[in-house]
Design a protein around this motif. Sequence first.
Motif, short mmCIF file in Angstrom:
data_model
loop_
_atom_site.label_atom_id
_atom_site.label_comp_id
_atom_site.label_asym_id
_atom_site.label_seq_id
_atom_site.Cartn_x
_atom_site.Cartn_y
_atom_site.Cartn_z
N SER A 1 0.83 -1.20 0.00
CA SER A 1 0.00 0.00 0.00
C SER A 1 0.87 1.26 0.00
CB SER A 1 -0.93 -0.01 1.21
OG SER A 1 -1.70 1.15 1.24
N THR A 2 1.91 1.25 0.82
CA THR A 2 2.84 2.38 0.86
C THR A 2 3.50 2.56 -0.51
OG1 THR A 2 3.26 2.08 3.21
CG2 THR A 2 4.94 3.29 1.96
N TYR A 3 3.89 1.46 -1.12
CA TYR A 3 4.51 1.52 -2.44
C TYR A 3 3.53 2.12 -3.46
CZ TYR A 3 7.07 -0.01 -6.61
OH TYR A 3 7.75 -0.05 -7.81
N GLY A 4 2.28 1.71 -3.41
CA GLY A 4 1.27 2.27 -4.30
C GLY A 4 1.14 3.78 -4.13
N GLU A 5 1.16 4.24 -2.88
CA GLU A 5 1.07 5.67 -2.61
C GLU A 5 2.29 6.41 -3.16
OE1 GLU A 5 0.49 5.91 1.63
OE2 GLU A 5 -1.41 4.83 1.51
N ILE A 6 3.47 5.82 -2.98
CA ILE A 6 4.70 6.43 -3.49
C ILE A 6 4.62 6.54 -5.01
CG2 ILE A 6 7.18 5.98 -3.87
CD1 ILE A 6 7.20 4.92 -0.93
N GLN B 1 1.92 6.70 -6.90
CA GLN B 1 0.92 7.70 -7.27
C GLN B 1 1.48 9.12 -7.08
OE1 GLN B 1 -2.18 6.01 -4.79
NE2 GLN B 1 -3.31 5.34 -6.61
N THR B 2 2.21 9.33 -5.99
CA THR B 2 2.83 10.64 -5.75
C THR B 2 3.87 10.94 -6.83
OG1 THR B 2 2.47 10.43 -3.37
CG2 THR B 2 4.16 11.99 -4.08
N ALA B 3 4.67 9.94 -7.17
CA ALA B 3 5.70 10.12 -8.21
C ALA B 3 5.07 10.45 -9.56
CB ALA B 3 6.57 8.87 -8.31
N ALA B 4 3.99 9.75 -9.89
CA ALA B 4 3.32 10.00 -11.18
C ALA B 4 2.72 11.40 -11.22
CB ALA B 4 2.25 8.95 -11.43
N ALA B 5 2.17 11.85 -10.08
CA ALA B 5 1.59 13.20 -10.03
C ALA B 5 2.69 14.27 -10.12
CB ALA B 5 0.78 13.38 -8.75
N ALA B 6 3.83 14.01 -9.49
CA ALA B 6 4.93 14.98 -9.48
C ALA B 6 5.68 15.03 -10.82
CB ALA B 6 5.90 14.66 -8.35
N TYR B 7 5.77 13.88 -11.49
CA TYR B 7 6.55 13.77 -12.73
C TYR B 7 5.73 13.08 -13.81
CZ TYR B 7 10.13 14.62 -9.23
OH TYR B 7 10.86 15.15 -8.20
N PRO B 8 4.63 13.69 -14.25
CA PRO B 8 3.71 13.00 -15.16
C PRO B 8 4.26 12.69 -16.54
CG PRO B 8 3.09 15.30 -14.93
CD PRO B 8 4.19 15.05 -13.93
N TYR C 1 12.29 8.84 -7.95
CA TYR C 1 11.47 9.11 -6.77
C TYR C 1 11.21 7.82 -5.99
CZ TYR C 1 7.80 11.23 -3.89
OH TYR C 1 7.06 11.70 -2.84
N LYS C 2 11.01 6.73 -6.69
CA LYS C 2 10.70 5.44 -6.06
C LYS C 2 11.95 4.66 -5.65
CE LYS C 2 8.94 3.46 -9.47
NZ LYS C 2 8.46 2.33 -10.21
N ASP C 3 13.10 5.02 -6.20
CA ASP C 3 14.30 4.19 -6.13
C ASP C 3 14.72 3.80 -4.72
OD1 ASP C 3 16.47 2.94 -7.68
OD2 ASP C 3 17.73 4.35 -6.56
N GLU C 4 14.79 4.74 -3.80
CA GLU C 4 15.25 4.42 -2.45
C GLU C 4 14.32 3.40 -1.78
OE1 GLU C 4 15.96 6.62 1.85
OE2 GLU C 4 16.01 7.84 0.03
N PHE C 5 13.01 3.62 -1.91
CA PHE C 5 12.04 2.69 -1.33
C PHE C 5 12.18 1.30 -1.96
CE2 PHE C 5 7.94 0.57 -1.20
CZ PHE C 5 7.61 0.66 0.13
N VAL C 6 12.26 1.25 -3.28
CA VAL C 6 12.35 -0.04 -3.98
C VAL C 6 13.61 -0.79 -3.55
CG1 VAL C 6 12.68 -1.12 -6.25
CG2 VAL C 6 10.94 0.65 -5.95
N LYS C 7 14.75 -0.13 -3.50
CA LYS C 7 15.99 -0.80 -3.11
C LYS C 7 15.92 -1.32 -1.68
CE LYS C 7 19.08 1.27 -6.43
NZ LYS C 7 20.04 2.30 -6.73
N LYS C 8 15.33 -0.54 -0.78
CA LYS C 8 15.18 -0.98 0.61
C LYS C 8 14.28 -2.21 0.68
CE LYS C 8 13.41 0.58 5.05
NZ LYS C 8 12.00 0.71 5.34
N VAL C 9 13.16 -2.17 -0.01
CA VAL C 9 12.22 -3.29 0.02
C VAL C 9 12.81 -4.52 -0.68
CG1 VAL C 9 9.94 -4.10 -0.72
CG2 VAL C 9 10.18 -1.84 0.31
#
Length: 175
Positions: free
Chosen positions: A132-137, A139-146, A155-163
Motif C-alpha cells: 500500500s505504501t509503495y502504491g502511494e509512493i 501515485q505521488t511520483a506520477a503526479a509529481a513527474y507526469p 522518486y521510487k528508487d530508495e524505497f524499492v531498493k530498501k524493500v
Amino acid sequence: MSRKIEVVPYNPAWPHLFEEEKACLKQALPDELVVSVVHIGSTSVPRLAAKPIIDICLIVEDIAELDKYQEVMAEIGYESWGAYGLPGRRYFPKGGDQRSHHIHAYQFDNLSEIGRHIAFRDFLRNHREIASTYGEIKQTAAAAYPEDIESYGDYKDEFVKKVEKEALKWLWLNK
C-alpha cells in the motif's frame, strides 16, 4: 514526445492479460528455449496501484539464442531494445506509445535478476501495508513527474531498493 505516466488502481483483469500473453509467447517461441514465463511487477500484486503495463519475466535456456528470435518477437508486437542498460537482460516493450507489456528476458542461471523480481513481487503480495505504501509512493511520483519517467523512477528508487533487500532476506527466511 513523452508519454504521460499514469498509475491506476489495481485491475483484476491484469492476471488474465498476463496469461493470454504467456500463451502467445509459448506459442511463438520454441519449447526448448522457454524455461518459464512469470508475471512480475506491480500488476502481479493484488490490490496494488500500478502503471497499467503487464511486466513479464521470460526465463530462457540461452539468452544468445533468444536474440535469434527478434523477428518472431516483432511479429507478436514486441520491439527489441537489447540489454537496455542491464547486462544479461533482453528488454522487449509492446504497444509503442500505448505501451501494454514489458518483457524482461533472462537466462535461467541469472539468479540475481530473476530472484530480485520474484522476491519483490512475493514480498509485496505477503505484506499488504508495504504494498500500500509503495502504491502511494508511485501515485505521488506520477503526479509529481507526469511526463518524466526517469524522475518517476528516481522518486521510487530508495524505497524499492530498501524493500528489495528486505524481500530477499524474507525469501530465504521463509524457505
